[in-house]
Design an enzyme around this catalytic site. Sequence first.
Site, PDB file in Angstrom:
ATOM      1  N   PRO A 164       0.824  -1.214   0.000  1.00 22.46           N
ATOM      2  CA  PRO A 164       0.000   0.000   0.000  1.00 22.46           C
ATOM      3  C   PRO A 164       0.850   1.252   0.000  1.00 22.46           C
ATOM      4  CG  PRO A 164      -0.948  -1.620   1.466  1.00 22.46           C
ATOM      5  CD  PRO A 164       0.368  -2.189   0.999  1.00 22.46           C
ATOM      6  N   CYS A 165       0.484   2.187  -0.870  1.00 21.99           N
ATOM      7  CA  CYS A 165       1.407   3.275  -1.201  1.00 21.99           C
ATOM      8  C   CYS A 165       1.067   4.605  -0.551  1.00 21.99           C
ATOM      9  CB  CYS A 165       1.451   3.461  -2.714  1.00 21.99           C
ATOM     10  SG  CYS A 165      -0.174   3.832  -3.438  1.00 21.99           S
ATOM     11  N   GLN A 166       0.114   4.655   0.387  1.00 22.72           N
ATOM     12  CA  GLN A 166      -0.279   5.951   0.936  1.00 22.72           C
ATOM     13  C   GLN A 166       0.883   6.778   1.470  1.00 22.72           C
ATOM     14  OE1 GLN A 166      -1.917   3.165   1.379  1.00 22.72           O
ATOM     15  NE2 GLN A 166      -4.033   3.521   0.774  1.00 22.72           N
TER      16      GLN A 166
END
Length: 349
Positions: free
Chosen positions: A83-85
Amino acid sequence: MGSSSPEIAAIDLFCGAGGLSLGLQQAGIDVVAGFDFDASCRFAYETNIGAEFVHADIAEVTAQQLNDAWRDAPVRLLAGCAPCQPFSSHRRGADTSEEKNWSLLQHFGRLIEETLPDHVTMENVVRLMRMPVFAEFVKTLRDNDYEVDYRTVHGPAFGLAQSRRRLILVASRLGVVRVPDAVESTMGVSVREVIGSLPTLAHGQSDPDDAMHRARRLSPINLERMRASVPGGTWRDWPEELLAPCHRKASGASFQAFYGRMEWDKPAPTITTQSFNFGTGRFGHPEQDRSLTLREAAMLQGFPRSYAFVADGVEPAMSTVGKLIGNAVPPPFGRAVGEVFVQRTMTVV
């Protein structure tokens, strides 16, 4: 699905709704399992990919679990998109140094060290390349005798009708591998080619034959804004009385794609988790007075029209399914890297 290279068995960490897994399958790779912390991914993953879905936190996933899933496969691939948040350009300026998601890529590296798969691939946002955690990940691979290559890729060069730029990394212990600059594809790379044949809808209307093809209802003011919008234009095309308070501020000049319409004969903008929402980007339909439907967003992400995100008879929740679509790895990216590993494997096995 058939496989032209059945000796490669893949596990997809952070598998989501199965975009990366689908692409790997399209390349002829046997996907044996997907792991994800979000249980809402299970239906789409198991229904479309036909592989085991493991609901788990990667921090607690063990090497034994991966080895059990791979079984006795002669060539093993570990794939994933952490996940790239914390790395997203939407977070620019925010202090993300303490976020727990920084550790997800480190756990990916841990599992690589503990299992030493033959091949590894990772997809993420471009900004990750400038982060120390990425340098650490690459070092982990090279310290364990992997040949590594990574670069930024552009969606249309891979047959994706979307101006999406992403980081793709490939690594192998079987020899040199390279991320392709582009691939041959028969897929359309314009909005018209991908969604132009779908049934016409008004805002708030649903296709009786496809629950995913449902347009969010617009407020009266947003319907007026939609009607005043032109493909490829901005809110500057509107009359003064339609401007929102944010548009009247000096900072509003930075957000000209919000409340915009797409253009028929160009790629779509990057599809996000909110692509069904007119106010969050250039997500207005090119000519119909509505925002994108979930089906249109999924197809612009490279999913086939038949891809099932919810069971028959279930009305898809916009926010839940929008998240599955926007967070997915576009299948054309997965297919391109899968073909890299198939070719690499065929030369050594």
